[in-house]
Design a protein around this motif. Structure first.
Motif, PDB file in Angstrom:
ATOM      1  N   ASP A  71       1.090   5.710   0.125  1.00  0.00           N
ATOM      2  CA  ASP A  71       0.503   6.778   0.937  1.00  0.00           C
ATOM      3  C   ASP A  71      -0.758   7.371   0.309  1.00  0.00           C
ATOM      4  O   ASP A  71      -1.627   7.880   1.019  1.00  0.00           O
ATOM      5  CB  ASP A  71       1.528   7.894   1.159  1.00  0.00           C
ATOM      6  CG  ASP A  71       2.673   7.464   2.074  1.00  0.00           C
ATOM      7  OD1 ASP A  71       2.492   6.472   2.807  1.00  0.00           O
ATOM      8  OD2 ASP A  71       3.740   8.112   2.038  1.00  0.00           O
ATOM      9  N   ASP A  72      -0.872   7.316  -1.019  1.00  0.00           N
ATOM     10  CA  ASP A  72      -2.036   7.916  -1.681  1.00  0.00           C
ATOM     11  C   ASP A  72      -3.230   6.969  -1.757  1.00  0.00           C
ATOM     12  O   ASP A  72      -4.235   7.268  -2.395  1.00  0.00           O
ATOM     13  CB  ASP A  72      -1.667   8.393  -3.090  1.00  0.00           C
ATOM     14  CG  ASP A  72      -1.223   7.259  -4.008  1.00  0.00           C
ATOM     15  OD1 ASP A  72      -1.230   6.087  -3.563  1.00  0.00           O
ATOM     16  OD2 ASP A  72      -0.871   7.546  -5.176  1.00  0.00           O
ATOM     17  N   GLY A  73      -3.128   5.802  -1.100  1.00  0.00           N
ATOM     18  CA  GLY A  73      -4.230   4.843  -1.092  1.00  0.00           C
ATOM     19  C   GLY A  73      -4.169   3.821  -2.211  1.00  0.00           C
ATOM     20  O   GLY A  73      -4.985   2.893  -2.233  1.00  0.00           O
ATOM     21  N   SER A  74      -3.228   3.964  -3.124  1.00  0.00           N
ATOM     22  CA  SER A  74      -3.071   2.997  -4.209  1.00  0.00           C
ATOM     23  C   SER A  74      -2.124   1.879  -3.777  1.00  0.00           C
ATOM     24  O   SER A  74      -1.593   1.886  -2.656  1.00  0.00           O
ATOM     25  CB  SER A  74      -2.547   3.688  -5.468  1.00  0.00           C
ATOM     26  OG  SER A  74      -1.227   4.164  -5.251  1.00  0.00           O
ATOM     27  N   TYR A  75      -1.901   0.925  -4.681  1.00  0.00           N
ATOM     28  CA  TYR A  75      -1.014  -0.204  -4.400  1.00  0.00           C
ATOM     29  C   TYR A  75      -0.026  -0.360  -5.539  1.00  0.00           C
ATOM     30  O   TYR A  75      -0.263   0.078  -6.672  1.00  0.00           O
ATOM     31  CB  TYR A  75      -1.815  -1.500  -4.244  1.00  0.00           C
ATOM     32  CG  TYR A  75      -2.681  -1.555  -3.014  1.00  0.00           C
ATOM     33  CD1 TYR A  75      -2.226  -2.166  -1.846  1.00  0.00           C
ATOM     34  CD2 TYR A  75      -3.954  -0.980  -3.006  1.00  0.00           C
ATOM     35  CE1 TYR A  75      -3.023  -2.209  -0.707  1.00  0.00           C
ATOM     36  CE2 TYR A  75      -4.752  -1.027  -1.875  1.00  0.00           C
ATOM     37  CZ  TYR A  75      -4.283  -1.639  -0.735  1.00  0.00           C
ATOM     38  OH  TYR A  75      -5.056  -1.689   0.396  1.00  0.00           O
ATOM     39  N   PRO A 102       0.832  -1.209   0.000  1.00  0.00           N
ATOM     40  CA  PRO A 102       0.000   0.000   0.000  1.00  0.00           C
ATOM     41  C   PRO A 102       0.864   1.255   0.000  1.00  0.00           C
ATOM     42  O   PRO A 102       1.866   1.329   0.717  1.00  0.00           O
ATOM     43  CB  PRO A 102      -0.797  -0.130   1.300  1.00  0.00           C
ATOM     44  CG  PRO A 102       0.059  -0.972   2.193  1.00  0.00           C
ATOM     45  CD  PRO A 102       0.793  -1.926   1.291  1.00  0.00           C
TER      46      PRO A 102
END
Length: 351
Positions: A303-307, A301
């Motif tokens: 920091d921007d919520g993506s993976y 994961p």
């Protein structure tokens, strides 16, 4: 490389007295139909084992995992045996969509050994790719035909180094999906640090040995490659100690000669995890990938919520008694995706 500095008498006393680990750390001789996920599923032995494990209560799972929410992990795909009904028994490996028509998976999912000892790659007509569903069932997602299979040319099945492959779909999937990004070399090294959180997903075995029709996930973390290697080498040394001491006695080696031979043996032994692999799991054990998860993604994961996909499920420890994955294992090994970015880019651009 660490050399275990034990004199031969201490070696015999300490290592022979130690209990042999339940984890089978020496690759066993297996029949070709058991040697690859595809052959195992195609031979019908997958369904037979599932039924047997359901009867006796043995088995393993996406270790420590939980059911994934519908629509979660939309890049995850399933490799299916072509011509069979869509079901858990037809599923043999995982993968991830890195582009609309390109699937990233493990080389050992599509490269296997024949009975004469030779190796071959699957033909595209032998498999399909199930996209856009967390449930393996008829009418779920889109079961897409395959146009091409591309194995990393330097893949070594003896140790699983370079365990990476690409599959090109015959068309863009008609289902809800998303692609997953992969890191370059520099960012891959940033991700490959002990303590970095990771998630492994797939349709691997669940409790009771059943092959689930729904996707599971497990939250784990990066572990030190050196720590994982040291753990493996110590366990292998424990397994190797008994036959080594017996052989040394037969050849009448004295204490000093036995110590020297042991040190040289350990010095020459290759590390189980190469620089092309990452180690992920949990210190308490019981959270890792299992059979059926091979080829699937290990994601981190951001920091921007993506993976971003750091690894590909490659290999793990097994239980000698059940011939399944060790439920108390602290880690599994994953192909380090960033190491192979140049090959991935070249293969996709040329095909």
């Amino acid at each position: 490389m660490k050399v275990f500095k034990l004199g031969s008498l201490a070696l015999a006393a300490a290592l022979l007295a130690a209990p042999i680990s339940a984890q089978d750390l020496v690759a066993p001789k297996v029949e070709p139909e058991n040697a690859s996920p595809f052959s195992f599923a195609e031979s019908k032995k997958k369904a037979e084992r599932s039924a047997k494990m359901a009867e006796d209560g043995s088995g393993s799972k996406v270790i420590g995992g939980e059911l994934a929410a519908n629509g979660a992990w939309p890049w995850q795909v399933g490799l299916m045996i072509a011509g069979q009904p869509v079901s858990p028994n037809a599923h043999f490996c995982g993968g991830s969509l890195v582009l609309d028509q390109w699937v990233l998976t493990a080389a050992h999912c599509i490269h296997m050994q024949d009975r004469d000892g030779s190796y071959f790659d699957l033909h595209p007509s032998q498999l399909t790719i199930l996209v856009g569903t967390n449930k393996i069932a008829p009418g779920q997602g889109d079961n897409v035909p395959v146009a091409g299979i591309f194995r990393y040319p330097n893949y070594n099945p003896d140790g699983w180094d370079g365990d990476v492959a690409l599959i090109k779909l015959a068309r863009r999937p008609n289902a809800n999906y998303r692609t997953i990004k992969v890191p370059d070399q520099d960012f891959g090294d940033v991700l490959d640090q002990a303590g970095v959180p990771t998630v492994v997903t797939g349709w691997g075995l669940v409790n009771g040995g059943k092959h689930p029709d729904r996707m599971y996930q497990a939250e784990i973390q990066m572990l030190s490659r050196d720590m994982c290697n040291e753990s493996m080498m110590k366990a292998r040394a424990q397994v190797a100690a008994r036959p080594f001491v017996e052989a040394a006695s037969i050849f009448r080696l004295n204490d000093s000669e036995m110590e020297g031979a042991w040190a040289e043996l350990v010095r020459r032994a290759p590390m189980p995890l190469t620089e092309n692999m990452i180690c992920s799991g949990s210190f308490e054990g019981g959270k890792t990938s299992c059979q059926g998860d091979s080829g699937g993604p290990l994601v981190v994961p951001l920091d921007d919520g993506s993976y971003i996909q750091a690894g590909i499920v490659s290999w793990g420890l097994s239980n000698a008694a059940t011939k399944s994955c060790a439920e108390d294992a602290i880690f599994s090994a994953y192909t380090k995706v960033s190491k192979f970015l140049p090959w991935l880019e070249q293969t996709i651009s040329q095909n």
